[in-house]
Scaffold this motif. Structure first.
Motif, PDB file in Angstrom:
ATOM      1  N   UNK A 102       0.860  -1.187   0.000  1.00 32.68           N
ATOM      2  CA  UNK A 102       0.000   0.000   0.000  1.00 32.68           C
ATOM      3  C   UNK A 102       0.892   1.231   0.000  1.00 32.68           C
ATOM      4  N   UNK A 103       0.672   2.109  -0.966  1.00 35.16           N
ATOM      5  CA  UNK A 103       1.455   3.346  -1.069  1.00 35.16           C
ATOM      6  C   UNK A 103       0.517   4.509  -0.782  1.00 35.16           C
ATOM      7  N   UNK A 104       0.849   5.272   0.233  1.00 39.25           N
ATOM      8  CA  UNK A 104       0.033   6.423   0.626  1.00 39.25           C
ATOM      9  C   UNK A 104       0.688   7.683   0.071  1.00 39.25           C
ATOM     10  N   UNK A 105       0.057   8.267  -0.929  1.00 36.56           N
ATOM     11  CA  UNK A 105       0.612   9.447  -1.567  1.00 36.56           C
ATOM     12  C   UNK A 105       0.773   9.217  -3.053  1.00 36.56           C
ATOM     13  N   UNK A 106       0.073   9.999  -3.859  1.00 34.31           N
ATOM     14  CA  UNK A 106       0.060   9.778  -5.306  1.00 34.31           C
ATOM     15  C   UNK A 106       0.763  10.920  -6.041  1.00 34.31           C
ATOM     16  N   UNK A 107       1.983  11.223  -5.604  1.00 32.05           N
ATOM     17  CA  UNK A 107       2.805  12.204  -6.300  1.00 32.05           C
ATOM     18  C   UNK A 107       3.847  11.505  -7.148  1.00 32.05           C
ATOM     19  N   UNK A 108       4.954  12.198  -7.410  1.00 32.91           N
ATOM     20  CA  UNK A 108       6.021  11.619  -8.229  1.00 32.91           C
ATOM     21  C   UNK A 108       6.587  10.350  -7.597  1.00 32.91           C
ATOM     22  N   UNK A 109       6.798  10.369  -6.285  1.00 30.62           N
ATOM     23  CA  UNK A 109       7.385   9.208  -5.614  1.00 30.62           C
ATOM     24  C   UNK A 109       6.460   8.005  -5.685  1.00 30.62           C
ATOM     25  N   UNK A 110       5.175   8.217  -5.392  1.00 29.98           N
ATOM     26  CA  UNK A 110       4.217   7.117  -5.435  1.00 29.98           C
ATOM     27  C   UNK A 110       4.087   6.523  -6.822  1.00 29.98           C
ATOM     28  N   UNK A 111       4.032   7.391  -7.833  1.00 30.66           N
ATOM     29  CA  UNK A 111       3.901   6.916  -9.214  1.00 30.66           C
ATOM     30  C   UNK A 111       5.120   6.123  -9.640  1.00 30.66           C
ATOM     31  N   UNK A 112       6.293   6.588  -9.247  1.00 28.32           N
ATOM     32  CA  UNK A 112       7.525   5.866  -9.590  1.00 28.32           C
ATOM     33  C   UNK A 112       7.595   4.537  -8.857  1.00 28.32           C
ATOM     34  N   UNK A 113       7.158   4.517  -7.625  1.00 29.57           N
ATOM     35  CA  UNK A 113       7.262   3.318  -6.790  1.00 29.57           C
ATOM     36  C   UNK A 113       6.426   2.165  -7.343  1.00 29.57           C
ATOM     37  N   UNK A 114       5.198   2.447  -7.764  1.00 33.65           N
ATOM     38  CA  UNK A 114       4.355   1.350  -8.232  1.00 33.65           C
ATOM     39  C   UNK A 114       4.925   0.719  -9.499  1.00 33.65           C
ATOM     40  N   UNK A 115       5.474   1.560 -10.377  1.00 29.85           N
ATOM     41  CA  UNK A 115       6.079   1.029 -11.597  1.00 29.85           C
ATOM     42  C   UNK A 115       7.349   0.246 -11.270  1.00 29.85           C
ATOM     43  N   UNK A 116       8.125   0.776 -10.348  1.00 31.24           N
ATOM     44  CA  UNK A 116       9.385   0.117  -9.978  1.00 31.24           C
ATOM     45  C   UNK A 116       9.148  -1.228  -9.295  1.00 31.24           C
ATOM     46  N   UNK A 117       8.089  -1.325  -8.515  1.00 30.36           N
ATOM     47  CA  UNK A 117       7.754  -2.614  -7.905  1.00 30.36           C
ATOM     48  C   UNK A 117       7.506  -3.671  -8.977  1.00 30.36           C
ATOM     49  N   UNK A 118       6.734  -3.338  -9.996  1.00 33.42           N
ATOM     50  CA  UNK A 118       6.468  -4.301 -11.064  1.00 33.42           C
ATOM     51  C   UNK A 118       7.737  -4.606 -11.860  1.00 33.42           C
ATOM     52  N   UNK A 119       8.561  -3.587 -12.080  1.00 31.89           N
ATOM     53  CA  UNK A 119       9.822  -3.822 -12.795  1.00 31.89           C
ATOM     54  C   UNK A 119      10.735  -4.770 -12.025  1.00 31.89           C
ATOM     55  N   UNK A 120      10.575  -4.793 -10.705  1.00 34.16           N
ATOM     56  CA  UNK A 120      11.363  -5.697  -9.869  1.00 34.16           C
ATOM     57  C   UNK A 120      10.628  -7.004  -9.572  1.00 34.16           C
ATOM     58  N   UNK A 121       9.626  -7.277 -10.388  1.00 33.70           N
ATOM     59  CA  UNK A 121       8.902  -8.561 -10.348  1.00 33.70           C
ATOM     60  C   UNK A 121       8.081  -8.750  -9.082  1.00 33.70           C
ATOM     61  N   UNK A 122       7.640  -7.655  -8.479  1.00 34.62           N
ATOM     62  CA  UNK A 122       6.730  -7.778  -7.340  1.00 34.62           C
ATOM     63  C   UNK A 122       5.403  -8.338  -7.847  1.00 34.62           C
ATOM     64  N   UNK A 123       4.944  -9.423  -7.238  1.00 33.59           N
ATOM     65  CA  UNK A 123       3.755 -10.107  -7.763  1.00 33.59           C
ATOM     66  C   UNK A 123       2.517  -9.917  -6.905  1.00 33.59           C
ATOM     67  N   UNK A 124       2.642  -9.134  -5.840  1.00 38.44           N
ATOM     68  CA  UNK A 124       1.504  -8.939  -4.957  1.00 38.44           C
ATOM     69  C   UNK A 124       0.559  -7.851  -5.442  1.00 38.44           C
ATOM     70  N   UNK A 125      -0.434  -7.599  -4.635  1.00 33.05           N
ATOM     71  CA  UNK A 125      -1.404  -6.552  -4.922  1.00 33.05           C
ATOM     72  C   UNK A 125      -0.777  -5.195  -4.602  1.00 33.05           C
ATOM     73  N   UNK A 126      -1.012  -4.212  -5.449  1.00 30.25           N
ATOM     74  CA  UNK A 126      -0.484  -2.864  -5.224  1.00 30.25           C
ATOM     75  C   UNK A 126      -1.648  -1.880  -5.203  1.00 30.25           C
ATOM     76  N   UNK A 127      -1.725  -1.092  -4.126  1.00 32.26           N
ATOM     77  CA  UNK A 127      -2.763  -0.073  -3.984  1.00 32.26           C
ATOM     78  C   UNK A 127      -2.081   1.281  -3.815  1.00 32.26           C
ATOM     79  N   UNK A 128      -2.413   2.215  -4.701  1.00 30.64           N
ATOM     80  CA  UNK A 128      -1.880   3.576  -4.634  1.00 30.64           C
ATOM     81  C   UNK A 128      -3.003   4.497  -4.183  1.00 30.64           C
ATOM     82  N   UNK A 129      -2.791   5.172  -3.045  1.00 25.42           N
ATOM     83  CA  UNK A 129      -3.847   6.001  -2.451  1.00 25.42           C
ATOM     84  C   UNK A 129      -3.446   7.473  -2.501  1.00 25.42           C
ATOM     85  N   UNK A 130      -4.318   8.296  -3.086  1.00 23.43           N
ATOM     86  CA  UNK A 130      -4.062   9.731  -3.143  1.00 23.43           C
ATOM     87  C   UNK A 130      -5.258  10.518  -2.656  1.00 23.43           C
TER      88      UNK A 130
END
Length: 410
Positions: free
Chosen positions: A9-37
């Motif tokens: 769960x990522x709290x905050x939908x700015x530049x950091x949050x947007x980069x983090x969700x993409x980076x998690x998938x690029x690093x093969x994270x297979x879980x559920x991802x929730x971005x909250x803004x």
């Protein structure tokens, strides 16, 4: 969606949050991802707010970091217009403003910052503006019209950028800076003097060592009393006096807070399942060998990548060289490194041409560089700073000597 039981769960939908969700998938994270803004928008670029978006040159859609379809492809749930009220570290869940609780396996706080506001009651009028969000600029644009008198309080980058857009939009502009010079916290006196001259030459009334003593007006602020005893009539005010980190959630949850949420070089708080990145994080920077909080889009993105690595069990410490930029009129300022503690400033080029670079040295080592309308210098400067190159000041100032030739061989 993935079969994994992990929930990030990522709290905050700015530049950091947007980069983090993409980076998690690029690093093969297979879980559920929730971005909250808490804003109703998908993550958007903030630097253009005080520049092209304020001037009307950029559309709302052009600011989006990626569209809704891209988040669908990443299998990221975007919960916009949603506030997180509390963190329950014992049960590993968060409380939302609609009464729901959401469990997490890993929680990332990317809550950013908010403008430092004027505390005077008479300054809480609708024509006193702050610049941080799309809504802020939408509100400001209703007042932003040719012929009006814009007062900018604060001579930092946000204030000077707003002043430049004001002049280009046909407003009369006055900038007040309480310090003896603009950009006093971040630039050498020579750079401050250059920007003061550049703004004055383009029509900005820059007044340093000056502050507002009182605000006057009924429905709106229509005039201000200044510290020199004079009075100034105004139509609208933009305040740019700094940013405060949004660290209240972390503080209430018992996490360590010190001008931001304290994290290590891996973006991790003392709770192994909670991370913090971006403007809200007081992080350990491996390159600078110290802990600090940096308000910078590139830094926020680098920290987000660090957190993604940590969540994916790849321990990669944050060691990026900080860099920044500012666009004012036709002046593109690109900065790399931090200049605190410098002993010598070396200027390469003639400031009168509005194309030059300033190198901050400590014991001959390049600590940081300000490049104004010199993108090629900036590219070399990034290496000079990153590699902590020791230079000869005379060679550095001599434009007949290639800047690249000062880099180490190999």
């Amino acid at each position: 969606m993935s079969l994994s039981n992990e929930i990030a769960v990522i709290v905050g939908a700015g530049h950091a949050g947007a980069e983090l969700v993409a980076s998690l998938r690029q690093n093969a994270y297979s879980g559920r991802i929730i971005l909250i803004g808490d804003e109703s928008e998908l993550p958007y670029r903030r630097p253009p707010l005080s520049k092209t978006y304020l001037s009307g040159a950029a559309s709302r859609e052009s600011l989006l970091i990626r569209n809704a379809g891209a988040y669908d492809k990443l299998q990221v749930e975007c919960w916009t217009g949603t506030q997180v009220l509390a963190i329950d570290r014992v049960n590993k869940n968060i409380l939302l403003n609609d009464g729901r609780t959401q469990p997490y396996t890993k929680l990332v706080l990317a809550t950013g910052g908010r403008p430092r506001k004027l505390v005077e009651p008479q300054a809480q009028k609708p024509n006193v503006h702050y610049i941080r969000t799309l809504a802020d600029i939408d509100h400001l644009q209703t007042d932003f019209a040719a012929g009006k008198h814009l007062l900018v309080i604060g001579g930092g980058y946000i204030g000077l950028e707003a002043a430049s857009v004001g002049i280009q939009s046909g407003l009369r502009v006055t900038v007040l800076e309480a310090a003896p010079r603009v950009l006093a916290r971040v630039a050498a006196p020579q750079i401050s003097a250059f920007y003061e001259r550049a703004h004055r030459a383009r029509g900005v009334d820059v007044r340093t060592g000056m502050s507002v003593q009182a605000f006057h007006g009924e429905q709106q602020v229509d005039s201000v009393s200044l510290s020199d005893g004079s009075q100034l009539s105004v139509d609208l005010i933009v305040v740019g006096i700094g940013i405060l980190p949004n660290d209240e959630l972390a503080r209430a949850a018992g996490l360590e807070v010190d001008n931001g949420i304290v994290v290590d070089a891996y973006a991790q708080t003392r709770d192994p399942d909670i991370f913090a990145v971006g403007d809200c994080a007081q992080h350990v920077n491996g390159f600078l060998s110290r802990r600090l909080r940096i308000e910078s889009v590139p830094s926020a993105q680098e920290q987000a990548r660090t957190a993604a690595h940590s969540i994916c069990a790849k321990r990669v410490p944050h060691a990026a060289v900080p860099w920044f930029w500012s666009d004012q009129f036709d002046l593109k300022l690109q900065m790399v490194g931090l200049s605190q503690g410098y002993e010598q400033l070396v200027v390469r080029g003639d400031p009168e041409t509005e194309s030059f670079s300033a190198f901050y040295l400590l014991d001959g080592i390049v600590l940081s560089v300000d490049a104004i309308n010199r993108p090629q210098d900036f590219m070399v400067a990034k290496r000079l700073v990153a590699e902590q190159v020791r230079v000869d000041a005379r060679e550095l100032a001599d434009e007949s000597i290639s800047l690249k030739s000062l880099l180490p061989a190999g």
